[in-house]
Design an enzyme around this catalytic site. Structure first.
Site, PDB file in Angstrom:
ATOM      1  CG  HIS A   1      24.405 -68.440 -16.410  1.00 16.29           C
ATOM      2  ND1 HIS A   1      25.198 -68.867 -15.372  1.00 16.29           N
ATOM      3  CD2 HIS A   1      24.778 -67.161 -16.677  1.00 16.29           C
ATOM      4  CE1 HIS A   1      26.025 -67.882 -15.036  1.00 16.29           C
ATOM      5  NE2 HIS A   1      25.786 -66.849 -15.808  1.00 16.29           N
TER       6      HIS A   1
ATOM      7  CB  CYS B   1      29.130 -68.469 -16.628  1.00 16.37           C
ATOM      8  SG  CYS B   1      29.441 -66.950 -15.731  1.00 16.37           S
TER       9      CYS B   1
ATOM     10  CE  LYS C   1      16.237 -58.186 -16.887  1.00 14.06           C
ATOM     11  NZ  LYS C   1      15.510 -56.971 -17.156  1.00 14.06           N
TER      12      LYS C   1
ATOM     13  CD  GLU D   1      33.513 -66.611 -15.194  1.00 16.52           C
ATOM     14  OE1 GLU D   1      32.427 -67.191 -15.243  1.00 16.52           O
ATOM     15  OE2 GLU D   1      33.714 -65.498 -15.707  1.00 16.52           O
TER      16      GLU D   1
END
Ligand code: CAA
Length: 406
Positions: A240, A115, A249, A83
C-alpha cells in the site's frame, strides 16, 4: 488441470489535472527535496468539481472492458471499495451498474475499511469464484477515492485521486492469486479517520506510520508461518503506497523479518520494489487503489520479465486492518500489458497551477450541492466520452452524464 483465479484485466482512471509537488513546496515554503525524496511523491492527481469517485471508477472500468475485450454482460459481481463514498446509502456500485450497463442478475455493493476496502472486495471476489457462486461469470472490483487533507497540513503533499478497475476471473491473463492463503492483522486504533461532517481526512501522521509497520509485521508474520521451507521466494512485492517512502520503510521492515540486516534489506529495494513506485509517484495516494496502482506500475514496467514469478501484495487500512497475500504473474501477461497501456490516463493529465489547485480546494465544500442543469443526461450509452458529475437535483440525487468537451 488446476483452476486458477485472479486478475484478468486492470485499468486506471485519474482526474484531468495534477499538481506538481515542486509547485506545492514553493507555495508552502518547504524545500522541494522534502516532498520529492523525503515523501517520495512527484505529482498528485487533483479531482475537479465534476470529478468524483463515481466518475473515476466509471472511467477505469470502461477502459478495463474496452482494452481487454470483455463484455460487461459477463459480470455477476460488482464491488466498489472506497473510503470517500458519495452517499451514505446509495453505493458507487449502483451508479456504476447504470453507467456501465451491467446485467440485472448481478450482486453489487460497496465496501469500506479505509484503504483496505478494495482488497476486501478483491478477496471477496476470489472466494465468490472459488465457491462456485460465480457459475462461470467474472467479477468487477473497483477501488476509487479522492484523498484530501487540510491545505497546509503535513498530510497535504500526500493527497491524490484515482480509481483502479480489476476484472477478476478464472484463468486470469495478468496475475493468478493464491486463494484462501493470506495473513491478516487487525487492531482498534485512531491513526486516521474522517468525521461524517468533513471531506478532509484527519490523521495522527507519525502514529499512522507506526500502525502501518506494526500491521505489516503482524500480517506478514502470519502469512510467512504457512510458507513451506522450500517455497519459491517472492520476486517482487507491492505495498500500500500512501507515499513512496512508506513503501520503502515497509520493505525494509519485511526483509528484516526475513532475517536480513538493515543494509542488506535496503539493498533488495531496487530490484524488488522500485518499479512498483513509479506510477504512485505520479498520482499520489488514491487510498483503496494505492496497492493496485503499485501493481499496475510493476506490471507496466516489468510484466514480460517476471512472467511465472511470485509477487507479494500488502494491503493496509487505517483503523486498522491489513492483509498480506501473494500471486503469480501469468504466462503471456507481458503481451496483454502492452495492449492495456496502463499509464495512458496519467500521461494525458495536465499540470494545474497553484491558483487552480487552491480554487478547486476552496470549492470542495460546496461541490456536492451544485444544482445540476435541468437538461442533464442520465445515461452514458455507448459513448466513449468521459462521464462527469453534473450536480444534484432538487431532491439531492446525484446526476451523472457526459462531460462537455473542453
Ligand atoms: N530533503 C529530503 N528529505 C527530507 C527533507 C529534505 N529537505 N526534509 C525532511 N525530509 C524527510 C524526513 O527525514 C522524513 O524521512 P523519514 O521518514 O525517512 O525520516 C520525511 O522527509 C518526512 O518528513 P517528516 O516525517 O518530518 O514529515 P511530516 O511530519 O511533515 O509528515 C507524514 C509526514 C506524517 C507522512 C504526513 O505527510 C502525513 O500525515 N501524511 C498522511 C498520513 C499517511 O500517509 N500515513 C501513512 C501511514 S497510514 C496509511 O497508509 C493509510 C493511508 O493511506 C492514509
Amino acid at each position: 488441470m488446476r483452476s486458477t483465479i485472479g486478475i484478468d484485466s486492470l485499468a486506471l482512471g485519474v482526474p484531468r489535472g495534477h499538481l506538481d509537488l515542486r509547485d506545492l513546496a514553493a507555495a508552502r515554503g518547504v524545500p522541494a527535496s522534502k516532498y520529492l525524496d523525503g515523501i517520495g511523491t512527484h505529482r498528485m492527481a487533483i479531482a475537479a468539481a465534476d470529478e468524483d469517485p463515481v466518475t473515476l471508477a466509471a472511467s477505469a472500468a470502461r477502459r478495463a472492458f474496452a482494452l481487454s475485450g470483455l463484455d460487461p454482460k459477463e459480470i455477476g459481481l460488482c464491488v466498489v471499495g472506497t473510503e470517500t463514498a458519495v452517499d451514505h446509502s446509495k453505493p458507487i456500485a449502483a451508479f456504476l451498474h447504470g453507467l456501465l450497463g451491467l446485467p440485472s442478475a448481478c450482486r453489487i455493493f460497496e465496501t469500506k475499511h479505509a484503504c483496505f476496502g478494495g482488497t476486501a472486495g478483491l478477496l471477496n471476489a476470489l472466494d465468490w469464484i472459488a465457491s462456485g457462486s460465480a457459475r462461470g461469470r467474472s467479477a468487477l472490483v473497483v477501488c476509487a477515492d479522492v484523498a484530501r487533507y487540510a491545505p497546509g497540513s503535513p498530510g497535504e503533499p500526500t493527497q491524490g485521486a484515482g480509481a483502479v478497475a480489476m476484472i477478476v476471473s478464472e484463468r486470469p491473463r495478468l496475475i493468478e492469486l493464491d486463494v484462501g492463503r493470506s495473513g491478516a492483522y487487525a487492531r482498534d486504533v485512531h491513526d486516521f479517520w474522517r468525521p461524517l461532517h468533513s471531506k478532509d481526512a484527519a490523521v495522527d501522521g507519525q502514529l499512522s506510520v507506526q500502525c502501518y509497520l506494526d500491521a505489516l509485521a503482524g500480517a506478514y508474520g502470519e502469512w510467512r508461518r504457512d510458507e513451506p521451507a522450500d517455497a519459491e521466494p517472492l520476486a517482487r512485492t507491492c505495498y500500500h503506497v500512501p507515499y513512496g517512502k512508506m513503501a520503502r520503510k515497509a520493505h525494509r521492515r519485511r526483509r528484516m523479518i526475513d532475517g536480513l540486516d538493515e543494509a542488506s534489506a535496503d539493498a533488495t529495494f531496487a530490484a524488488e520494489v522500485a518499479s512498483s513506485l513509479l506510477l504512485p509517484a505520479q498520482i499520489g495516494n488514491v487510498y483503496t487503489g494505492s496497492l493496485y496502482v503499485a501493481l499496475a506500475s510493476l506490471l507496466h514496467a516489468e510484466a514480460r520479465a517476471i512472467e511465472g514469478q511470485r509477487v507479494g501484495l500488502f494491503s493496509y487500512g487505517s483503523g486498522c486492518v491489513a492483509e498480506f497475500f501473494a500471486g503469480r504473474v501469468a504466462a503471456g501477461a507481458g503481451e496483454l500489458v502492452a495492449r492495456l497501456d496502463l499509464d495512458a490516463p496519467v500521461r494525458a493529465s495536465t499540470r494545474l497551477t497553484m491558483a487552480e489547485y487552491e480554487a478547486i480546494r476552496s470549492a470542495d465544500a460546496g461541490a456536492d450541492r451544485r444544482a445540476a442543469p435541468p437538461s442533464a443526461a442520465l445515461h452514458l450509452g455507448a459513448s466513449e466520452q468521459p462521464v462527469a458529475f453534473l450536480g444534484v437535483d432538487t431532491a439531492d440525487r446525484r446526476i451523472y452524464g457526459l462531460a462537455t468537451p473542453s
